[in-house]
Design a protein around this motif. Structure first.
Motif, short mmCIF file in Angstrom:
data_model
loop_
_atom_site.label_atom_id
_atom_site.label_comp_id
_atom_site.label_asym_id
_atom_site.label_seq_id
_atom_site.Cartn_x
_atom_site.Cartn_y
_atom_site.Cartn_z
N ARG A 265 42.44 34.60 34.13
CA ARG A 265 41.68 35.26 35.18
C ARG A 265 41.81 36.77 34.98
N ARG A 266 40.73 37.45 35.19
CA ARG A 266 40.79 38.90 35.02
C ARG A 266 41.30 39.57 36.28
N ASP B 219 39.05 40.41 39.66
CA ASP B 219 38.14 39.39 40.16
C ASP B 219 38.52 39.08 41.60
N THR C 26 39.75 37.27 44.61
CA THR C 26 40.55 36.06 44.80
C THR C 26 40.95 35.98 46.26
N LYS D 168 45.40 41.92 42.10
CA LYS D 168 45.27 40.52 41.71
C LYS D 168 44.90 39.65 42.91
N THR E 53 43.13 39.95 45.95
CA THR E 53 42.29 40.95 46.59
C THR E 53 42.08 40.66 48.07
N GLN F 121 30.86 40.68 51.10
CA GLN F 121 31.94 39.93 50.46
C GLN F 121 31.98 38.53 51.04
N ASP G 224 42.23 30.49 46.50
CA ASP G 224 42.60 30.09 45.15
C ASP G 224 44.03 29.58 45.13
#
Lengths: 257, 200
Positions: A44-45, A48, A50, A76, A78, A166, A172
């Motif tokens: 995972r970037r 991104d 999450t 990481k 967010t 958003q 996740d």
């Protein structure tokens, strides 16, 4: 005279076969969603969007959880959702304080920058699974209400969820350290994964981490036992060496709080 | 002078060589101008040296040499040893009842190490390398690995003062320091990243 189709359907053989087939399907499905689930193969970037869902149990559980998360990297993770039980003003206040801490943290590592403030988190309140001293007769009812509320929390974010531009779907990652509400949240997640509602399972959503309380040295809590052997959180973390390897998979990585 | 922290608050560095063997090289290392500078920078006001029965000559000689060098601002005292144990001195290093917490620099005797760990003052352990069969080095190393003490070497004693300040902060901040293999572990954040697929 040949038996009519209806009598055939009602025959014991047919019912047994059907029941067996169903049981087999359920078992296979459970095996498919319960750990060990394969890890994500695609990395995972960072950056991104999450969504991390943190269940705040109550007093000590909340304090431990927020302490363990104090280094949280908002690049990481967010978006955060904190689940608190109704009436637990302490945990809600602590979550707000924690988020304010993330916001003002700053620091040279860049971890404190961005993805903080009112739009980056929400606090979802669910009814208590079982109040202290509540009769066991009514417990299933309140647990059911809690479960229903948890579905809602998992599918959309709660208050403050109206961030323009958003959209967040399932978390996740679900992070819990007990007590009862944590088990209900994970149960809700597994039901959604079982039926793959909205791709809950096929998109690899809602992986679960259970962190046993630091106060549990030699025995697991009830939540811990349930999530180790029955509902099977993807990862089981314990904070004392004496609990290492429980159920063949409890991990001891030192003190986490 | 660069006294930090509260005014008039004493901050003591207590050096002990133990009762059994002499350890004059430790005495010399602590009475070195660079070491005193390090103490001064870290806000120390006092240095107390338990120099043992053979250490008086070295201690007196070095302190008289230091008298000529002004500037470090550290009050230096010494004594040979105390039959009643070191409780008083350890308490003074702890800063009890109303002074700042300092540091203990000790030979690697396990009795002294235990006493200091129990009172919870930052501890620098300097094994006496002159002794034969030096199991004390092993003890110092394993205790440093576990994050309990600082393994001090005579040649870089000034640097251990800064390290002991870090140790103090680590000991004061919850949780207790993880030991051994888990000291460097990434803990919860590491597991979360693994589950999410964040690869560093």
């Amino acid at each position: 005279m040949p038996p009519s189709p209806l009598t055939l359907l009602a025959s014991p053989t047919f019912l047994l076969t059907t029941a067996f087939a169903l049981l087999l399907a359920l078992t296979l499905r459970l095996l498919a969603i319960l750990p060990p689930r394969p890890r994500r193969t695609a990395p995972r970037r960072i950056g991104d969007p999450t969504r991390l869902l943190v269940v705040l149990g109550s007093g000590g559980h909340t304090a431990e959880m927020l302490s363990a998360l104090r280094q949280l990297d908002t690049q990481k993770y967010t978006r955060r959702t904190y689940v608190v039980s109704s009436g637990d003003a302490f945990s809600a206040r602590k979550a707000d304080e924690f988020e304010r801490g993330l916001e003002t943290r700053g620091g040279g590592d860049g971890k404190g920058k961005g993805n903080t403030g009112a739009g980056a988190y929400d606090i979802a309140v669910v009814p208590r699974a079982r109040r202290v001293h509540q009769s066991l007769l009514t417990a299933p009812w309140s647990a059911g209400r809690c479960l229903w509320a948890c579905f809602g929390v998992l599918r959309v974010s709660g208050k403050n969820g109206d961030v323009v531009g958003q959209e967040y779907d399932y978390p996740d990652l679900i992070l819990t350290n007990g007590p009862a509400t944590a088990v209900i949240v994970i149960l809700a997640a597994y039901i959604l994964r079982f039926f793959d509602v909205g791709g809950a399972n096929s998109r690899g959503k809602m992986r679960t981490i259970y962190m046993e309380s630091w106060a549990r040295v030699t025995t697991l809590s009830l939540s811990g036992k349930l999530l180790l052997w029955v509902l099977k959180a993807d990862r089981m973390l314990v904070q004392w060496e004496q609990l290492k390897g429980m159920g063949g998979r409890a991990e001891f990585l030192g003190v986490l709080v | 002078m660069s006294l930090q922290g509260k005014k008039a608050s004493k901050k003591l560095c207590f050096v002990t060589v133990g009762a059994t063997a002499s350890f004059n090289s430790l005495i010399s290392a602590t009475l070195h101008p660079q070491f005193l500078d390090a103490l001064s920078k870290a806000g120390y006001t006092n240095l107390l040296v338990q120099y043992g029965k053979d250490g008086k000559a070295v201690f007196d000689k070095l302190t008289s040499e230091l008298d000529g060098l002004a500037g470090h601002g550290i009050a230096i005292d010494g004594f040979d040893f105390n039959r009643d144990g070191l409780d008083q001195e350890l308490k003074a290093a702890k800063g009890l009842p109303e002074n700042s917490e300092g540091v203990v620099i000790s030979h690697a005797g396990s009795g002294t190490i235990l006493a200091v760990l129990r009172i919870d003052v930052p501890l620098v352990v300097v094994p006496n390398e002159d002794l034969l069969d030096n199991h004390q080095v092993e003890l110092a190393k394993v205790l440093e690995e576990q994050g309990y003490v600082i393994y001090g070497r005579l040649e870089d004693l000034p640097a251990t003062i800064a390290k002991s300040e870090e140790l103090r902060i680590r000991h004061k901040s919850w949780p207790p320091v993880n030991s051994g293999a888990h000291r460097q572990a990434r803990g919860l954040a590491g597991v979360m990243d693994e589950e999410m697929g964040f690869l560093d």
